[in-house]
Design an enzyme around this catalytic site. Structure first.
Site, mmCIF file in Angstrom:
data_model
loop_
_atom_site.group_PDB
_atom_site.id
_atom_site.type_symbol
_atom_site.label_atom_id
_atom_site.label_comp_id
_atom_site.label_asym_id
_atom_site.label_seq_id
_atom_site.Cartn_x
_atom_site.Cartn_y
_atom_site.Cartn_z
ATOM 1 N N GLU A 151 -7.059 -36.674 -91.410
ATOM 2 C CA GLU A 151 -6.832 -36.914 -92.825
ATOM 3 C C GLU A 151 -5.689 -37.899 -92.963
ATOM 4 O OE1 GLU A 151 -6.053 -34.788 -97.148
ATOM 5 O OE2 GLU A 151 -6.130 -33.542 -95.358
ATOM 6 N N CYS B 3 -7.959 -33.116 -98.689
ATOM 7 C CA CYS B 3 -7.713 -33.412 -100.101
ATOM 8 C C CYS B 3 -7.918 -34.884 -100.400
ATOM 9 C CB CYS B 3 -6.308 -32.976 -100.483
ATOM 10 S SG CYS B 3 -6.087 -31.179 -100.521
ATOM 11 N N ASN C 5 -14.689 -29.746 -100.057
ATOM 12 C CA ASN C 5 -13.558 -29.390 -99.216
ATOM 13 C C ASN C 5 -12.655 -28.413 -99.964
ATOM 14 O OD1 ASN C 5 -11.420 -29.959 -96.994
ATOM 15 N ND2 ASN C 5 -10.338 -30.398 -98.896
ATOM 16 N N GLU C 6 -12.581 -27.188 -99.471
ATOM 17 C CA GLU C 6 -11.688 -26.173 -100.060
ATOM 18 C C GLU C 6 -11.895 -26.027 -101.565
ATOM 19 O OE1 GLU C 6 -7.627 -26.913 -99.101
ATOM 20 O OE2 GLU C 6 -7.859 -26.401 -96.994
#
Length: 866
Positions: free
Chosen positions: A267, A467, A594-595
């Site tokens: 990331e 994120c 994602n999450e």
């Protein structure tokens, strides 16, 4: 009435005339048939939903006001995620419904439902007012077959009571004004342990409160296990003598396991890309930095960041007639005399290695006349390391190039561009690249950092986040197509971690890196919603791409698959071929989301994307999401959705204390072998203060022995985060730290490497018998044995998280574990941050004996032959 005996946190009921210090139940008391229950939140909205109970409606006892039974998921962490004036209602079917106000400015309220007041379904945040109306003090009760929700509005011109009906909490009737007497207004103030608490009171069966207390006590026990660290070992294992272990292999019970268990997750966080893995040495090469990158919190951050001008000249940033509309800013230098020099300092200096070559390129033009530029690499003392004259600047944008040879090593050089005559010069895309990139790739990766990653032998690479993938608001989502093609045509943007992304390291480079290190690519695309912690446009993940735009967005995802796998004459495969890779990249997996908060907004969009991929590309394994935790609403709802849609794999994340990993080695033992597979996409052991040391490394090694045992369910894992640049770290801990000239491997890195370089695809069960069967001892010794089918080698992993030696005797059963074996040992004191593994050879013959050092992880590789 029955007598009950409890052992945790004693409480004596007031009806016996004693004080209730803790608010919990007694060791022994006469159980009432029913009690009063009130739900409430703190005055500032923080801390979520709390409960207190009373036998007589006068004396109230909290179930620990530090503990929350429900938290609001609305908005970003910090100023948002508040719960005001929670109101509880119980429907005829026994389900509890909780509504609350989110703040005093928004036109929404929150709702969640539960069967037991501590396991809650997904939350919803319906819009029920038009601005400037507000929603405060909501309450709900049954009205026929529907729920009637009423609230007060304090917005200018909207003051008063309003209401709406719903029978499913998704669809609401038109909001209408209501009379004050339409509300029950049954909240009341009660004294709970000396503090006034405001909420509505219910008469409930004692079992309801008893279950709440049991849940609280279980969580306290769970948290106590999580908090266990090696710091308590001198007490926990006082008097513990060295142990013996008898290990018997059971090859007749072997099973196939994933051959992709250990991978990496990249990331762009903590300057992992620009200034890090991406080898570009010029910071802000395109003059596209803007104050919004840092949320306007840094007055020095703008389009001129990292640049300075000296001599008789002035400069400014312009946007008319740029090289490309996607990079609208460029620098105009107006030279009025001698010595005009534009200077770039890179990322805290430009590192140069003696004898290596560096390619300089930039776009330039002169609005009138022609000119030349002298480019120099300059040491901090002002001495010139290398110099080249660049000619050919005319009226139109022209890309100019030259190459420097560094005569000596300089860790903190700068680039200077000097102008030979007066007048205006336009400059953009000023780039300095080492020729020695990883695998010699143009626009490639920093060689030492990429090699450190490659040395992990990862079986896959997940990218570009995290994120970063779904971004801070809809406009900040990572759009893959913006990161391919010529560099000047790519679209830079703000990074959610509050810096800038040049998009120089884009999807082509990610795919190419995967191919170079023989790893499977796993790109992750947003599920049509931004990051759940987004503070932009919609309060976190409560907004999504408008449904009328979802077809186009879904097509973009399908285009990605074609870009990766399509023939070179297809629309998007052609773009890959034009970049220099006519052959497909062999994409097999695609993460969607994602999450994410598992809300109606998310599910509607995820379903659409998932079904479109399945219809057009059924061979692609879609990876779903179950939120950022190993338990809770998103985890439960994510798994429920995965089972309903038959999603082949889900992405689990959890950052946990070492104690959790020690005490939950059976976490995946209970998973359905016929259900969706698991990708443990982000995990790490976090100690207080977030150090990376022998304790975190050994804990992860121990936990991975249990994961490997379950690698028929858990197909992939990746530690996170991977990279962090010293001085620019957004998150700790990270697997690899670096600066401009050094790469620093953590102890945890070596655990990942020992697993990655010694992977197997067949699990061989073993029976382990310790001389001390105490649970605290037993669960700190881990054994995992696998076979690598490609070589026939058997790999034995032995984790010892005890302060004493464990002398192990291994019975190989039918396996011929003989001859020379390779032994890797990582050991040290728990607080040691610098431990590295040692490698040696040992001789085996029949039954194997091995002494596991205290606080150690050992890997023994035996060449058995196929």
């Amino acid at each position: 009435m029955l007598l009950r005996f409890h052992t945790l946190l004693p409480l004596i009921l007031c009806l016996f005339g004693c004080c209730l210090a803790s608010g919990l139940r007694a060791d022994t008391f006469v159980q009432p048939d029913s009690v009063y229950l009130i739900g409430y939140s703190a005055e500032d909205g923080r801390g979520g939903l709390h409960f207190a109970w009373s036998v007589d409606h006068d004396n109230w006892y909290p179930i620990d006001d530090r503990f929350s039974f429900l938290n609001s998921d609305f908005g970003a962490w910090g100023a948002q995620k508040r719960m005001f004036d929670p109101y509880l209602s119980r429907a005829d079917d026994g389900r509890w419904h909780c509504v609350w106000s989110l703040n005093d400015t928004i036109q929404q309220f929150a709702h969640a439902a539960s069967d037991n007041l501590y396991e809650w379904d997904r939350q919803a945040y319906p819009f029920v007012m038009e601005a400037p109306g507000t929603v405060t003090a909501p309450e709900v009760h049954l009205s026929g077959q529907a729920f009637l929700v009423s609230w007060r509005s304090d917005g200018a011109g909207t003051e008063g009571v309003y209401q709406a009906r719903t029978d499913n909490w998704s669809d609401f009737s038109t909001t209408e004004p209501a009379a004050e007497n339409a509300r029950r207004n049954d909240r009341e103030m009660v004294d709970v342990a000396g503090t006034d608490r405001f909420g509505n009171v219910h008469r409930v069966a004692w079992e309801t409160v008893d279950d709440l207390i049991k849940h609280y006590e279980w969580m306290q026990h769970h948290n106590a296990e999580r908090a266990e660290t090696m710091a308590e070992d001198p007490v926990r294992f006082a008097g513990l003598e060295p142990l013996t272990a008898e290990i018997t292999l059971q090859p007749d019970r072997s099973k196939a396991i994933s051959d992709k268990l250990i991978g990496i997750f990249f990331e762009d966080i903590s300057y992992a890309a620009d200034g890090g893995l991406y080898a570009e040495l010029i910071q802000n090469r395109d003059f596209e930095y803007e104050p919004a990158d840092k949320k306007y919190n840094d007055p020095e951050w703008n389009a001129q960041t990292a640049w300075s001008l000296a001599g008789d000249a002035q400069w400014k940033i312009l946007t008319d007639a740029p090289i490309h509309e996607n990079n609208p800013h460029y620098a105009r230098v107006a030279v009025t005399g001698n010595g005009a020099t534009l200077r770039n300092v890179g990322w805290d200096g430009i590192p140069l290695r003696a004898g290596e070559k560096y390619d300089l390129s930039f776009y330039a033009r002169r609005p009138s006349g022609r000119g030349n530029i002298t480019a120099r690499l300059v040491a901090p003392d002002g001495s010139v390391i290398a110099e080249k004259r660049v000619r050919g600047i005319g009226r139109n944008w022209t890309k100019l190039t030259t190459t420097f040879a560094a005569e000596r090593r300089i860790d903190s050089a700068s680039l200077e561009l000097s102008f030979d005559k007066s007048g205006a010069y336009d400059l953009d895309m000023i780039s300095l690249f080492p020729q020695e990139t990883f695998m010699g790739r143009k626009n490639g990766l920093r060689k030492d950092l990429a090699q450190t990653i490659a040395d992990l032998k990862p079986k896959f690479v997940r990218f570009p986040g995290g994120c970063v993938a779904h971004g801070d608001g809809l406009g900040n989502m990572y759009r893959w197509e913006n990161t391919i093609g010529p560099l000047e045509a790519r679209v830079p943007q703000r990074n959610i971690w509050n810096y800038h992304q040049s998009a120089g390291l884009g999807y082509f480079e990610y795919f190419q890196f995967c191919e170079d290190i023989d790893a499977v690519p796993i790109p992750v695309v947003p599920a049509g919603v931004p990051c759940q912690n987004s503070a932009v446009g919609g309060h976190g993940q409560q907004c999504g791409i408008p449904m009328e735009d979802m077809n186009a967005y879904t097509q973009s995802i399908l285009n990605l698959i074609e870009y990766a796998n399509g023939p070179a004459d297809s629309e998007w495969g052609k773009k890959r071929a034009e970049a220099g890779h006519p052959e497909p990249f062999n994409l097999q997996y695609l993460g969607v989301g994602n999450e994410d908060l598992i809300t109606d907004v998310f599910e509607e969009r995820f379903r659409m994307i998932y079904e479109a991929i399945g219809e057009r590309y059924p061979e692609i394994t879609v990876i779903g999401t179950t939120g950022p935790f190993y338990m809770g609403t998103d985890y439960e709802e994510g798994w429920e959705l995965a089972r309903e849609l038959d999603i082949p794999m889900v992405d689990e994340h959890y950052y946990v204390p070492p104690g959790w990993m020690v005490n939950n080695q059976d976490f995946y033992d209970k998973y359905d072998r016929n259900g969706p597979k698991v990708y443990l996409g982000e995990y790490a052991a976090h100690l207080p203060g977030r150090p990376m040391n022998v304790e975190t490394a050994l804990t992860e090694a121990l936990y991975l022995t249990a994961v490997e045992r379950n690698a028929d369910v858990v197909e992939m894992t990746s530690f996170a985060p991977l990279l962090a640049k010293e001085g620019n770290t957004n998150w700790n801990p990270d697997l690899i730290y670096f600066n401009n000239t050094e790469v620093k491997k953590t102890v945890d890195y070596y655990v990942q490497q020992l697993y990655g370089q010694n992977a197997g695809d067949e699990y061989i069960p073993s029976q382990v018998t310790l001389s001390d069967g105490n649970d605290d001892v037993r669960e700190r010794v881990g054994v995992s044995v696998v076979r690598d089918d490609a070589t026939g080698d058997v790999i034995i992993r032995l984790a010892n998280l005890l302060p004493v030696v464990v002398s192990a005797t291994l019975d190989p059963a039918d396996l011929e574990l003989q001859g020379t074996a390779t032994l890797h040992v990582l050991q040290g004191e728990p607080t040691d941050r610098d431990a590295t593994p040692t490698t040696s050879e040992i001789e085996l013959g029949g039954e194997m004996t091995y002494e596991m050092p205290a606080y150690s992880f050992s890997v023994i590789r035996v060449a058995v032959g196929k």
